[in-house]
Design a protein around this motif. Structure first.
Motif, PDB file in Angstrom:
ATOM      1  N   ALA A 395     -12.331   1.483  -5.652  1.00  0.00           N
ATOM      2  CA  ALA A 395     -12.638   2.822  -6.167  1.00  0.00           C
ATOM      3  C   ALA A 395     -11.402   3.713  -6.139  1.00  0.00           C
ATOM      4  N   ASP A 396     -11.337   4.649  -7.073  1.00  0.00           N
ATOM      5  CA  ASP A 396     -10.246   5.622  -7.133  1.00  0.00           C
ATOM      6  C   ASP A 396     -10.687   6.872  -6.386  1.00  0.00           C
ATOM      7  N   LEU A 397     -10.184   7.048  -5.179  1.00  0.00           N
ATOM      8  CA  LEU A 397     -10.552   8.180  -4.333  1.00  0.00           C
ATOM      9  C   LEU A 397      -9.349   9.068  -4.025  1.00  0.00           C
ATOM     10  N   ARG A 398      -8.370   9.045  -4.911  1.00  0.00           N
ATOM     11  CA  ARG A 398      -7.174   9.872  -4.687  1.00  0.00           C
ATOM     12  C   ARG A 398      -7.545  11.348  -4.579  1.00  0.00           C
ATOM     13  N   HIS A 399      -7.038  11.988  -3.553  1.00  0.00           N
ATOM     14  CA  HIS A 399      -7.207  13.426  -3.320  1.00  0.00           C
ATOM     15  C   HIS A 399      -8.678  13.845  -3.182  1.00  0.00           C
ATOM     16  N   ALA A 400      -9.558  12.885  -2.985  1.00  0.00           N
ATOM     17  CA  ALA A 400     -10.968  13.235  -2.799  1.00  0.00           C
ATOM     18  C   ALA A 400     -11.164  13.898  -1.430  1.00  0.00           C
ATOM     19  N   ASP A 401     -12.132  14.802  -1.369  1.00  0.00           N
ATOM     20  CA  ASP A 401     -12.458  15.475  -0.114  1.00  0.00           C
ATOM     21  C   ASP A 401     -13.639  14.741   0.511  1.00  0.00           C
ATOM     22  N   GLN A 409     -19.940   1.183   7.747  1.00  0.00           N
ATOM     23  CA  GLN A 409     -20.184  -0.078   7.048  1.00  0.00           C
ATOM     24  C   GLN A 409     -19.869   0.011   5.544  1.00  0.00           C
ATOM     25  N   THR A 410     -19.017   0.983   5.179  1.00  0.00           N
ATOM     26  CA  THR A 410     -18.637   1.144   3.765  1.00  0.00           C
ATOM     27  C   THR A 410     -17.481   0.213   3.440  1.00  0.00           C
ATOM     28  N   ASN A 411     -17.567  -0.455   2.320  1.00  0.00           N
ATOM     29  CA  ASN A 411     -16.511  -1.367   1.879  1.00  0.00           C
ATOM     30  C   ASN A 411     -15.489  -0.581   1.076  1.00  0.00           C
ATOM     31  N   LEU A 412     -14.300  -0.409   1.678  1.00  0.00           N
ATOM     32  CA  LEU A 412     -13.224   0.335   1.015  1.00  0.00           C
ATOM     33  C   LEU A 412     -12.063  -0.582   0.646  1.00  0.00           C
ATOM     34  N   THR A 413     -12.345  -1.859   0.513  1.00  0.00           N
ATOM     35  CA  THR A 413     -11.292  -2.815   0.183  1.00  0.00           C
ATOM     36  C   THR A 413     -10.650  -2.459  -1.159  1.00  0.00           C
ATOM     37  N   GLY A 414      -9.344  -2.270  -1.132  1.00  0.00           N
ATOM     38  CA  GLY A 414      -8.616  -1.994  -2.369  1.00  0.00           C
ATOM     39  C   GLY A 414      -8.815  -0.602  -2.922  1.00  0.00           C
ATOM     40  N   ALA A 415      -9.551   0.240  -2.226  1.00  0.00           N
ATOM     41  CA  ALA A 415      -9.755   1.610  -2.713  1.00  0.00           C
ATOM     42  C   ALA A 415      -8.457   2.408  -2.591  1.00  0.00           C
ATOM     43  N   ASN A 416      -8.219   3.282  -3.549  1.00  0.00           N
ATOM     44  CA  ASN A 416      -7.021   4.122  -3.535  1.00  0.00           C
ATOM     45  C   ASN A 416      -7.378   5.445  -2.873  1.00  0.00           C
ATOM     46  N   LEU A 417      -6.823   5.643  -1.668  1.00  0.00           N
ATOM     47  CA  LEU A 417      -7.136   6.820  -0.878  1.00  0.00           C
ATOM     48  C   LEU A 417      -5.938   7.767  -0.731  1.00  0.00           C
ATOM     49  N   ASP A 418      -4.961   7.657  -1.642  1.00  0.00           N
ATOM     50  CA  ASP A 418      -3.765   8.493  -1.573  1.00  0.00           C
ATOM     51  C   ASP A 418      -4.158   9.960  -1.642  1.00  0.00           C
ATOM     52  N   GLY A 419      -3.732  10.725  -0.655  1.00  0.00           N
ATOM     53  CA  GLY A 419      -3.978  12.159  -0.627  1.00  0.00           C
ATOM     54  C   GLY A 419      -5.402  12.551  -0.285  1.00  0.00           C
ATOM     55  N   ALA A 420      -6.261  11.593   0.013  1.00  0.00           N
ATOM     56  CA  ALA A 420      -7.660  11.925   0.296  1.00  0.00           C
ATOM     57  C   ALA A 420      -7.788  12.589   1.658  1.00  0.00           C
ATOM     58  N   ARG A 421      -8.750  13.493   1.782  1.00  0.00           N
ATOM     59  CA  ARG A 421      -9.053  14.139   3.050  1.00  0.00           C
ATOM     60  C   ARG A 421     -10.173  13.354   3.705  1.00  0.00           C
ATOM     61  N   LEU A 422      -9.839  12.630   4.749  1.00  0.00           N
ATOM     62  CA  LEU A 422     -10.783  11.709   5.369  1.00  0.00           C
ATOM     63  C   LEU A 422     -11.512  12.331   6.544  1.00  0.00           C
ATOM     64  N   PRO A 423     -12.690  11.749   6.901  1.00  0.00           N
ATOM     65  CA  PRO A 423     -13.438  12.252   8.070  1.00  0.00           C
ATOM     66  C   PRO A 423     -12.580  12.148   9.326  1.00  0.00           C
TER      67      PRO A 423
END
Length: 423
Positions: A395-401, A409-423
Protein backbone atom coordinates in the motif's frame (compact mmCIF):
# COMPACT_ATOMS: atom_id res chain seq x y z
CA UNK A 1 35.85 59.61 -70.75
CA UNK A 2 34.30 61.42 -73.69
CA UNK A 3 32.17 64.55 -73.45
CA UNK A 4 29.12 62.54 -74.45
CA UNK A 5 29.71 60.01 -71.70
CA UNK A 6 30.07 62.80 -69.14
CA UNK A 7 26.81 64.37 -70.28
CA UNK A 8 24.99 61.02 -70.11
CA UNK A 9 26.28 60.42 -66.60
CA UNK A 10 25.17 63.92 -65.55
CA UNK A 11 21.67 63.33 -66.94
CA UNK A 12 21.51 59.97 -65.16
CA UNK A 13 22.33 61.44 -61.76
CA UNK A 14 19.99 64.35 -62.38
CA UNK A 15 17.11 62.02 -63.25
CA UNK A 16 17.83 59.87 -60.19
CA UNK A 17 18.57 62.64 -57.70
CA UNK A 18 15.78 65.11 -58.45
CA UNK A 19 12.89 62.87 -57.20
CA UNK A 20 15.01 61.83 -54.24
CA UNK A 21 15.58 65.46 -53.25
CA UNK A 22 11.85 66.14 -53.53
CA UNK A 23 11.11 63.17 -51.26
CA UNK A 24 13.65 64.33 -48.67
CA UNK A 25 12.24 67.85 -48.76
CA UNK A 26 8.66 66.60 -48.43
CA UNK A 27 9.36 64.42 -45.39
CA UNK A 28 11.40 67.18 -43.77
CA UNK A 29 8.44 69.51 -44.23
CA UNK A 30 5.91 67.03 -42.85
CA UNK A 31 8.04 65.94 -39.91
CA UNK A 32 9.17 69.28 -38.63
CA UNK A 33 9.88 72.20 -40.88
CA UNK A 34 6.24 73.14 -41.43
CA UNK A 35 5.75 73.34 -37.66
CA UNK A 36 8.29 76.17 -37.57
CA UNK A 37 6.01 78.25 -39.77
CA UNK A 38 2.64 77.00 -38.44
CA UNK A 39 0.29 79.38 -36.65
CA UNK A 40 -1.55 77.93 -33.64
CA UNK A 41 -4.46 77.90 -33.92
CA UNK A 42 -5.45 76.45 -36.30
CA UNK A 43 -2.27 74.37 -36.72
CA UNK A 44 -1.47 73.07 -33.23
CA UNK A 45 -0.24 69.58 -33.96
CA UNK A 46 1.66 68.04 -31.00
CA UNK A 47 1.49 71.28 -29.00
CA UNK A 48 1.59 71.14 -25.19
CA UNK A 49 -1.40 72.81 -23.51
CA UNK A 50 -1.30 70.75 -20.32
CA UNK A 51 -2.82 72.50 -17.32
CA UNK A 52 -3.71 75.59 -19.35
CA UNK A 53 -6.92 77.61 -19.49
CA UNK A 54 -8.05 77.56 -23.12
CA UNK A 55 -11.57 78.85 -22.62
CA UNK A 56 -10.88 81.91 -24.79
CA UNK A 57 -9.47 80.08 -27.82
CA UNK A 58 -11.31 79.32 -31.03
CA UNK A 59 -10.34 75.77 -32.00
CA UNK A 60 -13.00 74.88 -34.54
CA UNK A 61 -11.53 72.63 -37.28
CA UNK A 62 -8.07 73.04 -35.72
CA UNK A 63 -5.29 70.52 -36.24
CA UNK A 64 -4.72 69.26 -32.69
CA UNK A 65 -3.43 65.82 -33.56
CA UNK A 66 -1.31 64.38 -30.71
CA UNK A 67 -1.62 67.61 -28.71
CA UNK A 68 -1.36 67.44 -24.92
CA UNK A 69 -4.40 68.83 -23.09
CA UNK A 70 -3.96 66.89 -19.85
CA UNK A 71 -5.68 68.71 -16.95
CA UNK A 72 -6.48 71.63 -19.28
CA UNK A 73 -9.59 73.80 -18.84
CA UNK A 74 -11.72 73.58 -21.98
CA UNK A 75 -15.20 74.17 -20.61
CA UNK A 76 -17.51 75.48 -23.32
CA UNK A 77 -14.74 75.58 -25.95
CA UNK A 78 -15.77 75.11 -29.59
CA UNK A 79 -13.75 72.13 -30.84
CA UNK A 80 -16.21 71.12 -33.51
CA UNK A 81 -14.59 69.46 -36.49
CA UNK A 82 -11.15 69.56 -34.82
CA UNK A 83 -8.60 66.82 -35.39
CA UNK A 84 -7.83 65.52 -31.89
CA UNK A 85 -6.67 62.11 -33.00
CA UNK A 86 -4.31 60.56 -30.44
CA UNK A 87 -4.48 63.71 -28.33
CA UNK A 88 -4.03 63.50 -24.57
CA UNK A 89 -7.10 64.87 -22.75
CA UNK A 90 -6.54 63.01 -19.47
CA UNK A 91 -8.16 64.86 -16.59
CA UNK A 92 -9.23 67.70 -18.87
CA UNK A 93 -12.36 69.70 -18.10
CA UNK A 94 -14.66 69.62 -21.13
CA UNK A 95 -17.99 70.51 -19.56
CA UNK A 96 -20.39 71.78 -22.25
CA UNK A 97 -17.58 71.78 -24.84
CA UNK A 98 -18.59 71.38 -28.48
CA UNK A 99 -16.78 68.36 -29.94
CA UNK A 100 -19.32 67.62 -32.64
CA UNK A 101 -17.78 65.98 -35.72
CA UNK A 102 -14.36 66.08 -34.00
CA UNK A 103 -11.86 63.35 -34.77
CA UNK A 104 -10.90 61.76 -31.44
CA UNK A 105 -9.60 58.50 -32.86
CA UNK A 106 -7.20 56.92 -30.36
CA UNK A 107 -7.45 59.92 -28.03
CA UNK A 108 -6.95 59.54 -24.28
CA UNK A 109 -9.74 61.00 -22.12
CA UNK A 110 -8.98 59.21 -18.84
CA UNK A 111 -10.95 60.88 -16.02
CA UNK A 112 -12.01 63.68 -18.35
CA UNK A 113 -14.93 65.77 -17.05
CA UNK A 114 -17.21 66.10 -20.03
CA UNK A 115 -20.67 66.51 -18.54
CA UNK A 116 -23.12 68.02 -21.06
CA UNK A 117 -20.44 68.00 -23.77
CA UNK A 118 -21.52 67.64 -27.38
CA UNK A 119 -19.94 64.63 -29.14
CA UNK A 120 -22.57 64.41 -31.87
CA UNK A 121 -21.05 62.78 -34.94
CA UNK A 122 -17.62 62.61 -33.31
CA UNK A 123 -15.19 59.82 -34.11
CA UNK A 124 -14.04 58.13 -30.91
CA UNK A 125 -12.79 54.87 -32.37
CA UNK A 126 -10.34 53.25 -29.96
CA UNK A 127 -10.49 56.22 -27.59
CA UNK A 128 -9.76 55.67 -23.90
CA UNK A 129 -12.66 57.06 -21.89
CA UNK A 130 -12.01 55.15 -18.67
CA UNK A 131 -13.46 56.93 -15.61
CA UNK A 132 -14.59 59.82 -17.79
CA UNK A 133 -17.73 61.71 -16.79
CA UNK A 134 -20.12 61.76 -19.75
CA UNK A 135 -23.18 62.69 -17.73
CA UNK A 136 -25.83 64.09 -20.07
CA UNK A 137 -23.30 64.19 -22.93
CA UNK A 138 -24.63 64.13 -26.49
CA UNK A 139 -23.32 60.96 -28.18
CA UNK A 140 -25.80 60.89 -31.03
CA UNK A 141 -24.28 59.49 -34.25
CA UNK A 142 -20.89 59.19 -32.51
CA UNK A 143 -18.55 56.32 -33.40
CA UNK A 144 -17.31 54.63 -30.21
CA UNK A 145 -16.14 51.43 -31.87
CA UNK A 146 -13.51 49.68 -29.69
CA UNK A 147 -13.56 52.58 -27.20
CA UNK A 148 -12.54 51.73 -23.62
CA UNK A 149 -15.30 52.65 -21.15
CA UNK A 150 -14.19 51.19 -17.81
CA UNK A 151 -16.10 53.06 -15.06
CA UNK A 152 -17.26 55.66 -17.59
CA UNK A 153 -20.26 57.59 -16.33
CA UNK A 154 -23.09 57.38 -18.88
CA UNK A 155 -25.91 58.67 -16.70
CA UNK A 156 -28.28 60.79 -18.78
CA UNK A 157 -26.13 60.54 -21.91
CA UNK A 158 -27.93 60.84 -25.25
CA UNK A 159 -27.53 57.91 -27.64
CA UNK A 160 -29.25 57.25 -30.95
CA UNK A 161 -29.66 54.11 -33.03
CA UNK A 162 -26.79 55.27 -35.23
CA UNK A 163 -24.41 55.65 -32.28
CA UNK A 164 -21.79 52.94 -32.82
CA UNK A 165 -21.29 51.37 -29.41
CA UNK A 166 -20.52 47.81 -28.30
CA UNK A 167 -23.66 45.90 -27.16
CA UNK A 168 -22.21 45.59 -23.65
CA UNK A 169 -21.96 49.35 -23.16
CA UNK A 170 -25.30 50.01 -24.83
CA UNK A 171 -26.81 47.61 -22.26
CA UNK A 172 -25.07 49.54 -19.45
CA UNK A 173 -26.55 52.75 -20.86
CA UNK A 174 -30.03 51.15 -20.92
CA UNK A 175 -29.66 50.01 -17.30
CA UNK A 176 -28.89 53.56 -16.25
CA UNK A 177 -31.30 55.43 -18.46
CA UNK A 178 -34.09 53.06 -19.51
CA UNK A 179 -34.25 50.13 -17.04
CA UNK A 180 -37.91 49.59 -17.87
CA UNK A 181 -36.86 48.40 -21.34
CA UNK A 182 -34.93 45.43 -19.90
CA UNK A 183 -36.59 42.09 -19.19
CA UNK A 184 -33.64 40.23 -17.68
CA UNK A 185 -29.97 40.68 -16.92
CA UNK A 186 -29.24 37.00 -16.36
CA UNK A 187 -25.67 36.16 -17.45
CA UNK A 188 -25.07 39.78 -18.48
CA UNK A 189 -21.48 40.94 -18.85
CA UNK A 190 -21.33 44.07 -16.70
CA UNK A 191 -17.65 43.98 -15.82
CA UNK A 192 -16.01 47.38 -15.26
CA UNK A 193 -19.33 49.21 -15.66
CA UNK A 194 -20.25 52.31 -13.69
CA UNK A 195 -23.66 51.29 -12.31
CA UNK A 196 -23.67 53.70 -9.40
CA UNK A 197 -27.20 54.79 -8.50
CA UNK A 198 -28.61 52.15 -10.91
CA UNK A 199 -32.17 51.00 -10.21
CA UNK A 200 -31.95 47.19 -10.30
CA UNK A 201 -34.49 46.25 -7.65
CA UNK A 202 -36.16 42.93 -8.42
CA UNK A 203 -34.07 42.24 -11.53
CA UNK A 204 -32.96 38.75 -12.55
CA UNK A 205 -29.16 38.97 -12.39
CA UNK A 206 -28.44 35.26 -12.03
CA UNK A 207 -24.88 34.48 -13.18
CA UNK A 208 -24.26 38.10 -14.17
CA UNK A 209 -20.65 39.28 -14.14
CA UNK A 210 -20.25 42.34 -11.91
CA UNK A 211 -16.52 42.10 -11.42
CA UNK A 212 -14.94 45.53 -10.87
CA UNK A 213 -18.30 47.23 -11.36
CA UNK A 214 -19.18 50.46 -9.58
CA UNK A 215 -22.31 49.83 -7.48
CA UNK A 216 -22.19 52.76 -5.08
CA UNK A 217 -25.72 53.83 -4.27
CA UNK A 218 -27.24 51.17 -6.54
CA UNK A 219 -30.55 49.57 -5.62
CA UNK A 220 -30.25 45.76 -5.77
CA UNK A 221 -33.00 45.01 -3.29
CA UNK A 222 -34.95 41.84 -4.05
CA UNK A 223 -32.73 41.15 -7.09
CA UNK A 224 -31.88 37.53 -7.88
CA UNK A 225 -28.10 37.50 -7.36
CA UNK A 226 -27.44 33.76 -7.44
CA UNK A 227 -23.99 32.99 -8.84
CA UNK A 228 -23.21 36.68 -9.47
CA UNK A 229 -19.50 37.48 -9.62
CA UNK A 230 -18.74 40.24 -7.14
CA UNK A 231 -14.94 40.17 -7.20
CA UNK A 232 -13.56 43.73 -6.91
CA UNK A 233 -17.04 45.22 -7.25
CA UNK A 234 -17.41 48.47 -5.31
CA UNK A 235 -20.33 48.83 -2.93
CA UNK A 236 -20.89 51.47 -0.28
CA UNK A 237 -23.22 51.98 2.65
CA UNK A 238 -25.86 53.41 0.29
CA UNK A 239 -25.97 50.29 -1.87
CA UNK A 240 -29.26 48.51 -1.20
CA UNK A 241 -28.64 44.77 -1.24
CA UNK A 242 -29.82 41.79 0.82
CA UNK A 243 -27.55 40.97 3.79
CA UNK A 244 -26.77 37.54 2.29
CA UNK A 245 -25.34 39.00 -0.89
CA UNK A 246 -23.47 41.78 0.89
CA UNK A 247 -21.83 38.99 2.89
CA UNK A 248 -20.95 37.13 -0.33
CA UNK A 249 -19.40 40.35 -1.66
CA UNK A 250 -17.36 40.69 1.54
CA UNK A 251 -16.22 37.06 1.39
CA UNK A 252 -14.89 37.21 -2.17
CA UNK A 253 -13.11 40.51 -1.56
CA UNK A 254 -11.43 39.59 1.73
CA UNK A 255 -7.80 38.48 1.56
CA UNK A 256 -5.37 37.29 4.21
CA UNK A 257 -7.79 37.05 7.10
CA UNK A 258 -9.41 34.06 8.76
CA UNK A 259 -13.08 34.60 7.98
CA UNK A 260 -15.68 33.80 10.62
CA UNK A 261 -18.61 32.36 8.67
CA UNK A 262 -20.06 29.74 10.99
CA UNK A 263 -23.70 29.12 10.10
CA UNK A 264 -23.62 31.58 7.18
CA UNK A 265 -25.98 31.17 4.24
CA UNK A 266 -23.76 31.11 1.15
CA UNK A 267 -25.96 28.90 -0.98
CA UNK A 268 -25.69 29.49 -4.75
CA UNK A 269 -22.88 31.98 -4.14
CA UNK A 270 -20.08 32.49 -6.64
CA UNK A 271 -17.01 31.97 -4.45
CA UNK A 272 -14.61 30.77 -7.13
CA UNK A 273 -11.04 31.55 -6.17
CA UNK A 274 -12.09 32.97 -2.80
CA UNK A 275 -9.56 33.19 0.01
CA UNK A 276 -11.03 31.01 2.76
CA UNK A 277 -7.89 29.62 4.30
CA UNK A 278 -8.52 28.57 7.92
CA UNK A 279 -12.03 30.03 7.66
CA UNK A 280 -14.67 28.91 10.13
CA UNK A 281 -17.49 27.55 7.94
CA UNK A 282 -18.93 25.26 10.57
CA UNK A 283 -22.55 24.42 9.69
CA UNK A 284 -22.46 26.94 6.83
CA UNK A 285 -24.95 26.46 4.00
CA UNK A 286 -23.01 26.17 0.75
CA UNK A 287 -25.58 24.28 -1.29
CA UNK A 288 -24.79 24.66 -4.98
CA UNK A 289 -22.04 27.19 -4.25
CA UNK A 290 -19.22 27.63 -6.76
CA UNK A 291 -15.96 27.12 -4.84
CA UNK A 292 -13.79 26.16 -7.80
CA UNK A 293 -10.12 27.10 -7.21
CA UNK A 294 -10.97 28.43 -3.74
CA UNK A 295 -8.31 28.35 -1.03
CA UNK A 296 -9.89 26.28 1.76
CA UNK A 297 -6.71 25.00 3.34
CA UNK A 298 -7.17 24.29 7.08
CA UNK A 299 -10.80 25.46 6.84
CA UNK A 300 -13.36 24.15 9.33
CA UNK A 301 -16.29 22.81 7.31
CA UNK A 302 -17.72 20.57 10.02
CA UNK A 303 -21.42 20.01 9.43
CA UNK A 304 -21.40 22.28 6.36
CA UNK A 305 -24.02 21.70 3.66
CA UNK A 306 -22.01 21.31 0.44
CA UNK A 307 -24.58 19.44 -1.59
CA UNK A 308 -24.02 19.97 -5.31
CA UNK A 309 -21.22 22.44 -4.58
CA UNK A 310 -18.55 22.97 -7.24
CA UNK A 311 -15.20 22.31 -5.55
CA UNK A 312 -13.17 21.63 -8.68
CA UNK A 313 -9.46 22.30 -8.12
CA UNK A 314 -10.20 23.69 -4.65
CA UNK A 315 -7.35 23.58 -2.15
CA UNK A 316 -8.63 21.63 0.88
CA UNK A 317 -5.40 20.42 2.48
CA UNK A 318 -5.97 19.54 6.13
CA UNK A 319 -9.52 20.89 6.02
CA UNK A 320 -12.03 19.39 8.42
CA UNK A 321 -15.12 17.97 6.70
CA UNK A 322 -16.50 16.17 9.73
CA UNK A 323 -20.23 15.50 9.23
CA UNK A 324 -20.19 17.66 6.08
CA UNK A 325 -22.78 16.83 3.41
CA UNK A 326 -21.05 16.42 0.02
CA UNK A 327 -23.76 14.57 -1.82
CA UNK A 328 -23.69 15.55 -5.48
CA UNK A 329 -20.60 17.75 -4.99
CA UNK A 330 -17.90 17.98 -7.65
CA UNK A 331 -14.37 17.52 -6.23
CA UNK A 332 -12.56 16.97 -9.53
CA UNK A 333 -8.83 17.70 -9.12
CA UNK A 334 -9.40 19.10 -5.62
CA UNK A 335 -6.38 18.90 -3.31
CA UNK A 336 -7.63 16.66 -0.50
CA UNK A 337 -4.41 15.89 1.33
CA UNK A 338 -4.97 15.03 5.02
CA UNK A 339 -8.66 16.00 4.89
CA UNK A 340 -10.69 14.82 7.87
CA UNK A 341 -13.49 12.76 6.28
CA UNK A 342 -15.00 11.44 9.51
CA UNK A 343 -18.79 11.45 9.24
CA UNK A 344 -18.78 13.20 5.86
CA UNK A 345 -21.59 12.17 3.50
CA UNK A 346 -20.89 11.17 -0.11
CA UNK A 347 -23.22 9.54 -2.61
CA UNK A 348 -23.02 8.06 -6.09
CA UNK A 349 -23.32 11.54 -7.59
CA UNK A 350 -20.32 12.91 -5.69
CA UNK A 351 -17.50 13.36 -8.23
CA UNK A 352 -14.30 12.41 -6.45
CA UNK A 353 -11.09 10.54 -7.14
CA UNK A 354 -11.51 6.80 -6.41
CA UNK A 355 -8.54 6.89 -4.03
CA UNK A 356 -10.24 9.60 -1.96
CA UNK A 357 -13.51 7.69 -1.96
CA UNK A 358 -11.60 4.69 -0.62
CA UNK A 359 -10.02 6.85 2.10
CA UNK A 360 -13.48 8.13 3.02
CA UNK A 361 -14.81 4.57 3.25
CA UNK A 362 -11.87 3.38 5.36
CA UNK A 363 -12.25 6.30 7.78
CA UNK A 364 -16.01 5.89 8.18
CA UNK A 365 -16.46 2.12 7.91
CA UNK A 366 -13.23 0.89 9.46
CA UNK A 367 -10.66 -1.40 7.85
CA UNK A 368 -10.31 -4.37 10.22
CA UNK A 369 -9.63 -7.58 8.27
CA UNK A 370 -9.88 -5.59 4.99
CA UNK A 371 -7.97 -6.44 1.84
CA UNK A 372 -6.15 -3.21 1.03
CA UNK A 373 -3.24 -4.61 -0.92
CA UNK A 374 -1.67 -1.89 -3.08
CA UNK A 375 -4.21 0.68 -1.93
CA UNK A 376 -3.48 4.35 -2.64
CA UNK A 377 -3.65 5.98 0.79
CA UNK A 378 -0.94 8.63 0.46
CA UNK A 379 -1.57 11.86 2.39
CA UNK A 380 -4.67 10.32 3.97
CA UNK A 381 -5.90 11.33 7.39
CA UNK A 382 -6.31 7.86 8.92
CA UNK A 383 -5.95 8.89 12.54
CA UNK A 384 -7.73 6.48 14.86
CA UNK A 385 -8.70 3.96 12.14
CA UNK A 386 -8.81 0.28 13.17
CA UNK A 387 -6.62 -1.73 10.74
CA UNK A 388 -6.56 -4.90 12.91
CA UNK A 389 -5.75 -7.87 10.71
CA UNK A 390 -5.90 -5.80 7.51
CA UNK A 391 -3.67 -6.60 4.54
CA UNK A 392 -1.87 -3.39 3.57
CA UNK A 393 0.98 -5.08 1.74
CA UNK A 394 2.31 -2.85 -1.03
CA UNK A 395 0.00 0.00 0.00
CA UNK A 396 1.03 3.61 -0.62
CA UNK A 397 0.92 5.26 2.81
CA UNK A 398 3.36 8.10 2.19
CA UNK A 399 2.75 11.05 4.53
CA UNK A 400 -0.41 9.39 5.85
CA UNK A 401 -1.53 10.34 9.35
CA UNK A 402 -1.80 7.06 11.27
CA UNK A 403 -1.64 8.50 14.76
CA UNK A 404 -3.97 6.59 17.07
CA UNK A 405 -4.58 3.92 14.43
CA UNK A 406 -4.70 0.26 15.44
CA UNK A 407 -2.19 -1.77 13.42
CA UNK A 408 -2.30 -5.04 15.38
CA UNK A 409 -1.65 -8.06 13.13
CA UNK A 410 -1.68 -5.72 10.09
CA UNK A 411 0.35 -6.85 7.09
CA UNK A 412 2.53 -3.92 6.03
CA UNK A 413 4.91 -5.91 3.85
CA UNK A 414 6.25 -3.67 1.10
CA UNK A 415 4.07 -0.75 2.14
CA UNK A 416 5.54 2.70 1.49
CA UNK A 417 5.52 4.58 4.78
CA UNK A 418 7.84 7.47 3.84
CA UNK A 419 6.90 10.53 5.87
CA UNK A 420 3.95 8.79 7.52
CA UNK A 421 2.95 9.73 11.07
CA UNK A 422 2.86 6.42 12.89
CA UNK A 423 1.19 5.40 16.18
Amino acid sequence: MTTRERQERRYFWLALGTPLLFLIAYFAWVLGVRNLFAVCPPSCRSQDFSGGNLSGLTLRNADLCEANFSRAFLDGVDLSGADLSFANLSGASLAEADLSRANLTGATLLQARAANANFAGARLRGARLDQADLTAANLSDADLTAASLTHTRLHGALLTESTQLAPKWRLVWRILNAPESIDSLAEADLRDADLSEARLAGFDLRRADLRNAQLAGADLSDADLAFVRFQQARLDERTRIAPKWRLVWQVVNTVEREQQLAGADLSEAWLAGAYLRAADLTRATLTGAVLADADLRYARLDGADLRHADLQRAALQEASLTEADLRGANLTLADLRLVNWRGAMLDDHTVIDPAQRLIHDVVNNGAAQSDLRGARLAWANLAGVDFTGADLSGADLRHADLRGATLAQTNLTGANLDGARLP
